[in-house]
Scaffold this motif. Sequence first.
Motif, PDB file in Angstrom:
ATOM      1  N   HIS A  24       0.862  -2.953 -13.670  1.00 56.42           N
ATOM      2  CA  HIS A  24      -0.446  -3.485 -13.291  1.00 56.42           C
ATOM      3  C   HIS A  24      -1.574  -2.798 -14.063  1.00 56.42           C
ATOM      4  O   HIS A  24      -2.716  -2.759 -13.603  1.00 56.42           O
ATOM      5  N   GLU A 186       5.978  -6.246  -1.820  1.00 58.00           N
ATOM      6  CA  GLU A 186       4.990  -6.714  -0.844  1.00 58.00           C
ATOM      7  C   GLU A 186       4.115  -5.553  -0.359  1.00 58.00           C
ATOM      8  O   GLU A 186       2.894  -5.688  -0.259  1.00 58.00           O
ATOM      9  N   ARG A 189       1.578  -4.365  -3.046  1.00 56.93           N
ATOM     10  CA  ARG A 189       0.368  -5.173  -3.226  1.00 56.93           C
ATOM     11  C   ARG A 189      -0.772  -4.661  -2.350  1.00 56.93           C
ATOM     12  O   ARG A 189      -1.932  -4.620  -2.774  1.00 56.93           O
ATOM     13  N   ASP A 190      -0.445  -4.265  -1.136  1.00 56.87           N
ATOM     14  CA  ASP A 190      -1.476  -3.716  -0.245  1.00 56.87           C
ATOM     15  C   ASP A 190      -1.999  -2.381  -0.767  1.00 56.87           C
ATOM     16  O   ASP A 190      -3.198  -2.097  -0.698  1.00 56.87           O
ATOM     17  N   LEU A 192      -2.065  -1.453  -3.872  1.00 56.30           N
ATOM     18  CA  LEU A 192      -2.835  -1.721  -5.081  1.00 56.30           C
ATOM     19  C   LEU A 192      -4.275  -2.088  -4.749  1.00 56.30           C
ATOM     20  O   LEU A 192      -5.217  -1.654  -5.438  1.00 56.30           O
ATOM     21  N   VAL A 193      -4.463  -2.865  -3.704  1.00 54.62           N
ATOM     22  CA  VAL A 193      -5.817  -3.229  -3.268  1.00 54.62           C
ATOM     23  C   VAL A 193      -6.603  -1.978  -2.899  1.00 54.62           C
ATOM     24  O   VAL A 193      -7.772  -1.823  -3.265  1.00 54.62           O
ATOM     25  N   HIS A 194      -5.951  -1.073  -2.191  1.00 54.75           N
ATOM     26  CA  HIS A 194      -6.616   0.163  -1.770  1.00 54.75           C
ATOM     27  C   HIS A 194      -6.973   1.036  -2.977  1.00 54.75           C
ATOM     28  O   HIS A 194      -8.080   1.580  -3.053  1.00 54.75           O
ATOM     29  N   ARG A 196      -7.474   0.148  -6.032  1.00 49.95           N
ATOM     30  CA  ARG A 196      -8.454  -0.481  -6.925  1.00 49.95           C
ATOM     31  C   ARG A 196      -9.831  -0.694  -6.306  1.00 49.95           C
ATOM     32  O   ARG A 196     -10.710  -1.264  -6.960  1.00 49.95           O
ATOM     33  N   LYS A 197     -10.029  -0.250  -5.094  1.00 50.60           N
ATOM     34  CA  LYS A 197     -11.338  -0.434  -4.473  1.00 50.60           C
ATOM     35  C   LYS A 197     -12.403   0.298  -5.301  1.00 50.60           C
ATOM     36  O   LYS A 197     -12.084   1.230  -6.044  1.00 50.60           O
TER      37      LYS A 197
END
Length: 229
Positions: A24, A186, A189-190, A192-194, A196-197
């Motif tokens: 990513h 799965e 993905r969660d 990664l969101v954290h 990349r904040k």
Amino acid sequence: MRIVGLTGGIGSGKSTVSNLFKAHAIPVVDADVVARNVLKKGTGGWRKVVAAFGDEILLASGEVDRPKLGQIVFSDPDKRQLLNRLLAPYISSGIFLEVFKLWMKGCKIIVLDVPLLFEAKMDKWTKPIIVVWADPETQLQRLMARDGTTVEEAESRINAQMPLDLKRTKADIVIDNSGSLDDLHERFRDVLVHVRKPLTWTEFGLSRDGAIVAFVSILFGVIICRKAL
């Protein structure tokens, strides 16, 4: 600059998560790669280790026989601690150099992949800290399948590390990797969101761009003050 700490235990799947970050486009500083480099023939780390463990750990090429050295230190806690003490300064310097290179490139988020993150006290430089966890039976079976070891050998290597259950208590984020690869994707993905904040102001200030902004602001302030005088 956000420095994410990534750790786990042998057989927990940390390397898989590390590769997911790379896939990513998030750069990873891998302590194992740094450790291999500091053990290359002729380096300071190589000389220290050969002096301590003898020529019998060397291959015909003069390089360290890493599997043989691993067998020696995993079966003897004192020798394992000695190896860690000998290599720690070289590994720390190598990690710092890799982080600095990425800072110079303007990277705002990097992942520090360090198996001994807590033991080496490097967790204080990372936020958030991610621990890849797996239940003991899954961890044991994965290690045996991966390395072709016996139950006793696998348990010995697992017991030589800080328990995963202890590591998870020190984590900001725990990735439960006891299930399938799809389950891991799965959960990742969660995470990664954290990761990349948006950067906090402190993290931005530690980035290369933040340093440039600070320098320009100071320079501009000096010019204005001189004109006012």
